[in-house]
Design a protein around this motif. Structure first.
Motif, PDB file in Angstrom:
ATOM      1  N   ILE A 177       0.973  -1.008  -0.226  1.00 34.30           N
ATOM      2  CA  ILE A 177      -0.162  -0.358  -0.042  1.00 34.30           C
ATOM      3  C   ILE A 177       1.253   1.197   0.013  1.00 34.30           C
ATOM      4  O   ILE A 177       0.280   2.626  -0.245  1.00 34.30           O
ATOM      5  N   THR A 178       2.129   0.709   0.640  1.00 30.11           N
ATOM      6  CA  THR A 178       3.600   2.487  -0.126  1.00 30.11           C
ATOM      7  C   THR A 178       3.477   2.344  -1.155  1.00 30.11           C
ATOM      8  O   THR A 178       4.664   3.194  -1.445  1.00 30.11           O
ATOM      9  N   ASP A 179       3.288   1.503  -2.378  1.00 28.80           N
ATOM     10  CA  ASP A 179       3.779   1.433  -3.439  1.00 28.80           C
ATOM     11  C   ASP A 179       2.444   1.654  -4.764  1.00 28.80           C
ATOM     12  O   ASP A 179       1.957   0.797  -4.693  1.00 28.80           O
ATOM     13  N   PRO A 180       2.438   3.010  -5.162  1.00 29.33           N
ATOM     14  CA  PRO A 180       1.812   3.346  -5.987  1.00 29.33           C
ATOM     15  C   PRO A 180       1.373   2.172  -7.619  1.00 29.33           C
ATOM     16  O   PRO A 180       0.646   1.985  -7.752  1.00 29.33           O
ATOM     17  N   ALA A 181       2.598   1.945  -7.762  1.00 33.77           N
ATOM     18  CA  ALA A 181       2.638   0.891  -9.016  1.00 33.77           C
ATOM     19  C   ALA A 181       1.795  -0.238  -8.709  1.00 33.77           C
ATOM     20  O   ALA A 181       1.386  -1.115  -9.285  1.00 33.77           O
ATOM     21  N   SER A 182       2.131  -0.834  -7.452  1.00 35.89           N
ATOM     22  CA  SER A 182       1.488  -2.219  -7.033  1.00 35.89           C
ATOM     23  C   SER A 182       0.011  -2.013  -7.061  1.00 35.89           C
ATOM     24  O   SER A 182      -1.026  -2.881  -6.804  1.00 35.89           O
ATOM     25  N   ILE A 183      -0.416  -0.527  -6.330  1.00 38.73           N
ATOM     26  CA  ILE A 183      -1.786  -0.034  -5.777  1.00 38.73           C
ATOM     27  C   ILE A 183      -2.594  -0.262  -7.355  1.00 38.73           C
ATOM     28  O   ILE A 183      -3.630  -0.595  -7.834  1.00 38.73           O
ATOM     29  N   GLU A 184      -2.310   0.502  -8.547  1.00 30.92           N
ATOM     30  CA  GLU A 184      -2.192   0.594  -9.825  1.00 30.92           C
ATOM     31  C   GLU A 184      -2.614  -0.883 -10.226  1.00 30.92           C
ATOM     32  O   GLU A 184      -3.895  -1.759 -10.502  1.00 30.92           O
ATOM     33  N   ARG A 185      -1.864  -1.840  -9.632  1.00 28.49           N
ATOM     34  CA  ARG A 185      -1.689  -3.140 -10.914  1.00 28.49           C
ATOM     35  C   ARG A 185      -3.014  -3.714 -10.277  1.00 28.49           C
ATOM     36  O   ARG A 185      -3.595  -4.926 -10.851  1.00 28.49           O
ATOM     37  N   ALA A 186      -3.161  -3.676  -8.294  1.00 30.27           N
ATOM     38  CA  ALA A 186      -3.763  -4.775  -7.957  1.00 30.27           C
ATOM     39  C   ALA A 186      -5.154  -4.023  -7.916  1.00 30.27           C
ATOM     40  O   ALA A 186      -6.264  -5.330  -8.161  1.00 30.27           O
ATOM     41  N   ALA A 187      -5.401  -2.494  -8.190  1.00 23.49           N
ATOM     42  CA  ALA A 187      -6.418  -2.168  -9.348  1.00 23.49           C
ATOM     43  C   ALA A 187      -7.479  -2.904 -10.348  1.00 23.49           C
ATOM     44  O   ALA A 187      -8.474  -3.267 -10.052  1.00 23.49           O
ATOM     45  N   LYS A 188      -6.421  -3.350 -11.128  1.00 28.67           N
ATOM     46  CA  LYS A 188      -6.688  -4.057 -12.771  1.00 28.67           C
ATOM     47  C   LYS A 188      -6.784  -5.406 -12.064  1.00 28.67           C
ATOM     48  O   LYS A 188      -8.243  -5.594 -13.293  1.00 28.67           O
ATOM     49  N   VAL A 189      -5.773  -6.387 -11.265  1.00 30.08           N
ATOM     50  CA  VAL A 189      -6.442  -7.300 -11.381  1.00 30.08           C
ATOM     51  C   VAL A 189      -7.908  -8.078 -10.341  1.00 30.08           C
ATOM     52  O   VAL A 189      -8.813  -8.575 -11.316  1.00 30.08           O
ATOM     53  N   ALA A 190      -8.308  -6.804  -8.989  1.00 31.08           N
ATOM     54  CA  ALA A 190      -9.574  -7.412  -8.484  1.00 31.08           C
ATOM     55  C   ALA A 190     -10.098  -6.128  -9.096  1.00 31.08           C
ATOM     56  O   ALA A 190     -10.686  -5.223  -8.964  1.00 31.08           O
ATOM     57  N   SER A 191     -10.847  -6.248 -10.407  1.00 29.99           N
ATOM     58  CA  SER A 191     -11.550  -5.290 -11.008  1.00 29.99           C
ATOM     59  C   SER A 191     -12.773  -5.882 -10.780  1.00 29.99           C
ATOM     60  O   SER A 191     -14.007  -4.820 -11.221  1.00 29.99           O
ATOM     61  N   ASP A 192     -13.173  -6.492 -10.170  1.00 29.44           N
ATOM     62  CA  ASP A 192     -15.051  -7.103 -10.404  1.00 29.44           C
ATOM     63  C   ASP A 192     -15.325  -6.471  -8.172  1.00 29.44           C
ATOM     64  O   ASP A 192     -15.822  -7.166  -7.912  1.00 29.44           O
ATOM     65  N   ALA A 193     -14.185  -6.008  -7.859  1.00 31.34           N
ATOM     66  CA  ALA A 193     -14.199  -5.935  -6.393  1.00 31.34           C
ATOM     67  C   ALA A 193     -15.970  -5.017  -5.746  1.00 31.34           C
ATOM     68  O   ALA A 193     -15.742  -3.883  -6.954  1.00 31.34           O
ATOM     69  N   THR A 194     -16.209  -4.454  -5.084  1.00 33.51           N
ATOM     70  CA  THR A 194     -17.044  -4.531  -4.316  1.00 33.51           C
ATOM     71  C   THR A 194     -17.320  -4.565  -3.243  1.00 33.51           C
ATOM     72  O   THR A 194     -18.023  -2.860  -2.263  1.00 33.51           O
ATOM     73  N   LEU A 195     -15.978  -4.114  -2.448  1.00 31.85           N
ATOM     74  CA  LEU A 195     -15.847  -3.490  -1.157  1.00 31.85           C
ATOM     75  C   LEU A 195     -14.160  -4.394  -0.857  1.00 31.85           C
ATOM     76  O   LEU A 195     -13.563  -5.199  -1.174  1.00 31.85           O
ATOM     77  N   LEU A 196     -14.628  -2.742  -0.470  1.00 35.05           N
ATOM     78  CA  LEU A 196     -12.543  -2.779   0.604  1.00 35.05           C
ATOM     79  C   LEU A 196     -12.321  -2.608   1.547  1.00 35.05           C
ATOM     80  O   LEU A 196     -13.101  -1.668   2.449  1.00 35.05           O
ATOM     81  N   ILE A 197     -11.024  -3.410   1.896  1.00 33.80           N
ATOM     82  CA  ILE A 197     -11.494  -3.599   3.583  1.00 33.80           C
ATOM     83  C   ILE A 197      -9.735  -3.065   3.387  1.00 33.80           C
ATOM     84  O   ILE A 197      -8.737  -3.880   3.647  1.00 33.80           O
ATOM     85  N   ASN A 198      -9.769  -1.983   4.170  1.00 34.62           N
ATOM     86  CA  ASN A 198      -8.360  -1.301   3.827  1.00 34.62           C
ATOM     87  C   ASN A 198      -7.424  -1.750   5.644  1.00 34.62           C
ATOM     88  O   ASN A 198      -7.562  -0.789   6.939  1.00 34.62           O
ATOM     89  N   ASN A 199      -7.330  -2.389   6.171  1.00 32.43           N
ATOM     90  CA  ASN A 199      -6.782  -3.189   7.049  1.00 32.43           C
ATOM     91  C   ASN A 199      -5.119  -3.016   7.323  1.00 32.43           C
ATOM     92  O   ASN A 199      -4.288  -2.849   8.409  1.00 32.43           O
TER      93      ASN A 199
END
Length: 223
Positions: free
Chosen positions: A54-76
């Motif tokens: 979560i401290t790496d913007p590139a990692s966050i961007e890739r994750a959002a593309k992979v989990a493109s069907d998400a409806t719930l986000l838990i920032n833990n």
């Protein structure tokens, strides 16, 4: 929030409270992307390992593309570096803020378009009783969690018109690695905390207070 039919992304899901979130979401019928900096550390059958720092913007961007069907986000995902604000290491103080504030904000900004595209959904931010109570020896962590609480409240109002509910979980010490030095009688079972949080999400509660100390501190704030 319909937990059973949700598609959840849980950050920091490889251990502690995050692992309990992922496991209980799976038990309730959700599809779960289990986020971790090292996806090989995810050992939950049925969970989909998701590389996410979560401290790496590139990692966050890739994750959002992979989990493109998400409806719930838990920032833990989080850290506790035990730094006072005056005598502490400034780099570590910044790291607390980068994780708990900017990291949470970065993941949230990346996933809002995903949730919206999937018809709306919910976000849960894992905060702390130290969002409100600020002991000197935990100054850096407290400041970061207080910032996370302000973020949660502001984002809640911003996203409500877009069909995305935003909730906060506040809790004191839990029986996890992060609180290993705390006496056992002062800690709450993280499985119970996860259960309360998911029940609160299902009910649409904006604030979920998971233990007595948190409820007492919150009550002392007034309205």
């Amino acid at each position: 929030m319909d937990i059973t039919n949700s598609v959840a992304v849980v950050t920091g899901a490889n251990r502690g409270l995050g692992r309990h979130f992922a496991a209980q979401l799976l038990e309730r019928g959700a599809k779960v992307y289990a986020g971790a900096r090292v996806p090989g550390s995810i050992d939950l059958p049925g969970a989909i390992p998701l590389q996410l720092d979560i401290t790496d913007p590139a990692s966050i961007e890739r994750a959002a593309k992979v989990a493109s069907d998400a409806t719930l986000l838990i920032n833990n995902a989080g850290t506790y570096l035990n730094q006072p604000l005056i005598g502490g290491d400034l780099d570590l103080i910044r790291q607390e803020m980068e994780t708990h504030y900017f990291g949470t904000l970065g993941v949230t900004r990346a996933f809002v378009p995903v949730l919206e595209a999937n018809g709306g959904g919910a976000i849960l931010n894992v905060l702390s009783v130290l969002s409100w109570w600020h002991p000197a020896n935990a100054g850096a962590y407290s400041a970061a969690k207080a910032a996370g609480w302000a973020l949660t409240r502001a984002v809640r109002d911003e996203l409500a018109p877009r069909g995305i509910a935003v909730s906060a979980l506040h809790v004191g010490y839990m029986d996890t690695d992060m609180a290993a030095t705390i006496p056992a009688d002062q800690k709450t079972d993280p499985a119970l905390v996860a259960r309360q949080a998911l029940d609160g999400l299902a009910e649409g509660n904006p604030e979920i207070l998971a233990d007595d100390v948190t409820r007492t501190v919150k009550a002392g704030l007034g309205s």
